[in-house]
Motif scaffolding. Structure first.
Motif, mmCIF file in Angstrom:
data_model
loop_
_atom_site.group_PDB
_atom_site.id
_atom_site.type_symbol
_atom_site.label_atom_id
_atom_site.label_comp_id
_atom_site.label_asym_id
_atom_site.label_seq_id
_atom_site.Cartn_x
_atom_site.Cartn_y
_atom_site.Cartn_z
ATOM 1 N N HIS A 43 20.597 -39.846 59.700
ATOM 2 C CA HIS A 43 19.389 -40.434 59.102
ATOM 3 C C HIS A 43 20.142 -41.402 58.271
ATOM 4 O O HIS A 43 20.735 -41.317 57.498
ATOM 5 N N LEU A 44 19.738 -42.779 58.552
ATOM 6 C CA LEU A 44 20.268 -44.121 57.923
ATOM 7 C C LEU A 44 19.607 -44.435 56.745
ATOM 8 O O LEU A 44 19.909 -45.371 56.138
ATOM 9 N N ALA A 45 18.423 -43.897 56.562
ATOM 10 C CA ALA A 45 17.680 -44.056 55.458
ATOM 11 C C ALA A 45 16.988 -45.653 55.244
ATOM 12 O O ALA A 45 16.191 -45.829 54.188
ATOM 13 N N GLU A 46 17.454 -46.295 56.105
ATOM 14 C CA GLU A 46 16.795 -47.562 56.234
ATOM 15 C C GLU A 46 15.970 -48.071 57.402
ATOM 16 O O GLU A 46 16.794 -47.728 58.636
ATOM 17 N N PRO A 47 14.997 -48.926 57.564
ATOM 18 C CA PRO A 47 14.034 -49.168 56.292
ATOM 19 C C PRO A 47 13.452 -48.023 55.560
ATOM 20 O O PRO A 47 13.056 -47.038 55.944
ATOM 21 N N GLY A 48 13.099 -48.166 54.230
ATOM 22 C CA GLY A 48 12.111 -47.431 53.523
ATOM 23 C C GLY A 48 12.652 -46.371 52.417
ATOM 24 O O GLY A 48 11.835 -46.229 51.738
ATOM 25 N N ASN A 67 24.000 -34.704 62.013
ATOM 26 C CA ASN A 67 22.677 -34.327 61.374
ATOM 27 C C ASN A 67 22.615 -34.823 59.827
ATOM 28 O O ASN A 67 22.342 -34.147 58.899
ATOM 29 N N HIS A 68 23.354 -35.896 59.529
ATOM 30 C CA HIS A 68 23.430 -36.513 58.199
ATOM 31 C C HIS A 68 22.217 -37.059 57.478
ATOM 32 O O HIS A 68 21.339 -37.699 58.435
ATOM 33 N N ARG A 69 22.041 -36.569 56.630
ATOM 34 C CA ARG A 69 20.739 -37.069 55.902
ATOM 35 C C ARG A 69 21.078 -37.099 54.175
ATOM 36 O O ARG A 69 21.351 -36.126 53.587
ATOM 37 N N PRO A 70 21.412 -38.633 53.775
ATOM 38 C CA PRO A 70 21.707 -38.684 52.477
ATOM 39 C C PRO A 70 20.423 -38.700 51.530
ATOM 40 O O PRO A 70 19.460 -38.850 51.786
ATOM 41 N N HIS A 71 20.781 -37.983 50.207
ATOM 42 C CA HIS A 71 19.930 -38.162 49.323
ATOM 43 C C HIS A 71 20.576 -38.440 47.722
ATOM 44 O O HIS A 71 21.505 -38.076 47.565
#
Length: 422
Positions: free
Chosen positions: A64-69, A306-310
């Motif tokens: 999950h690259l978080a962009e866009p949004g 399964n990378h998901r930054p928060h």
């Protein structure tokens, strides 16, 4: 011709049965010679690889690259740079962005931002259904034409088996690969960790293995019926592996991956209600971890991030209410090498599972072979690093390795012959 010359590195490429200390010469983005100097040309840049490994670049089947949004969680630039820190040259971006990657315009935006960032290449996964709502089919052929290597609904559920069947039939018609996450939402929705003795002891609602296996059984039957090219994402339990083996024995050409976290940790890590270990799929029991490791060592299973930054606030609530996910790009390589050092994971199996198998799934060719594009990582296995949240390249601060000192660091990453990291 002017060459990049890497000398005295240990070249490791299981696909080529290559494991030797040798020099490598690169020009015009491709490997021109291995073990011998080209007859003509001059060396433009030389890199000393003494004591280091040169391996094919890693390929991530789901990050999950978080962009866009979701700029507060990360960006394509920050997350692909963090991916390079663990040797990734290519990253499959999940479609659960905002807006969802269900249109050519969003896919084009992702590709443009990735090109501008200039780190790991991004391979977009388009949405299988509009808005990931699981009801109406997305413009699947248009997404494929726009540059999506495959289509996925991430972990969003389908409305019913009829929609799933229609998705597969349409994808099969145009030979579009699909990535499927087996998860029965009715069984897993209320849970926050693996259903077992640890969850009972902690008073937390569990997610049973059957949430995965029931959904997987349905998917395998429909894959057989439709003939779609399918990849099963994020397998977490040993029973699922048995089902995949049976399906393959029956003639299904199906691939699968497991998240690195499920190879490193078990549900015991949740003790103390550490929300960093609230992830999907959940961390399972030790028996499941051992089964997954055996499958990776046997070449049956790829490894994904399964990378998901928060942001920090996302993990500050109670364990059950914390947003699931783990920021793992910064630490992917040292965590994997920790398994190698403990003798649980073979080095060749790690390279195969994190590079060659996912490359085959996405239509790439990652190898240290003359004539191939030079997509590779130079790794110093003896280098130690203490991980501090303030020094992470990913914007995600939700990592369980903060404060730990781990061995293994990437010295340089090359994408199509261009040095993008180090």
């Amino acid at each position: 011709m002017r060459y990049l010359h890497i000398h005295n590195a240990r070249l490791i490429d299981p696909a080529q049965q290559l494991d030797q200390v040798a020099d490598i010469y690169v020009a015009e983005g491709r490997i021109k010679a291995i073990g011998h100097k080209p007859a003509s040309g001059e060396i433009e840049h030389s890199v000393d690889g003494s004591g280091q490994w040169l391996v094919p670049g890693l390929v991530d089947l789901g990050g999950h690259l978080a962009e866009p949004g979701f700029a507060h969680k990360g960006s394509i630039a920050s997350e692909t740079r963090a991916a390079c820190a663990s040797g990734f040259t290519h990253v499959c971006s999940l479609p659960d962005t905002k807006p969802v990657a269900d249109s050519g315009a969003v896919v084009q935006l992702i590709l443009e931002k990735a090109a501008k960032a200039g780190y790991a290449k991004v391979l977009p996964l388009g949405a299988l259904t509009q808005g990931l709502a699981g009801e109406q089919l997305a413009a699947m052929f248009s997404l494929h034409e726009a540059g999506c290597v495959a289509l996925s609904n991430a972990r969003a559920p389908f409305k019913d088996s009829y929609v799933l069947r229609r998705v597969m039939e349409y994808a099969a018609t145009y030979d579009i690969p699909v990535f499927l996450n087996p998860d029965d939402a009715a069984l897993s929705a209320a849970g926050c960790m693996h259903e077992g003795p640890v969850a009972t002891r902690m008073g937390l609602t569990g997610i049973p293995r059957t949430a995965e296996t029931i959904a997987l059984a349905q998917m395998l039957l429909l894959i057989e019926q439709t003939g779609v090219r399918a990849h099963i994402s994020q397998i977490s339990c040993g029973r699922s592996l048995d089902m995949l083996r049976q399906a393959r024995a029956g003639g299904l050409k199906i691939t699968a991956d497991t998240p690195l976290a499920n190879l490193v940790y078990t549900d015991e890590a949740v003790a103390g209600y550490n929300s960093q270990f609230n992830v999907r799929p959940p961390l399972r029991a030790e028996a499941d971890r051992q089964a997954l490791l055996a499958a990776v060592n046997a070449g049956e299973l790829a490894i994904s991030s399964n990378h998901r930054p928060h942001e920090v606030a996302a993990k500050k609530s109670t364990f059950s209410d914390a947003e699931p996910g783990m920021s793992i790009y910064d630490a992917f390589l040292p965590l994997a090498l920790q398994l190698v050092e403990r003798g649980e994971l073979q080095l060749n199996a790690l390279i195969t599972a994190a590079s060659q198998l996912p490359a085959a799934v996405t239509g790439l060719s990652q190898s240290l072979q003359e004539g191939q594009w030079f997509n590779a990582a130079l790794i110093n296995p003896a280098s130690e690093r203490t991980f501090r949240r303030s020094q992470l390249l990913s914007k995600g601060r939700n990592t369980p390795i903060a404060g730990q000192t781990l061995k293994g660091a990437v010295s340089a990453v090359f994408v199509d012959g261009r040095k993008v990291f180090g």
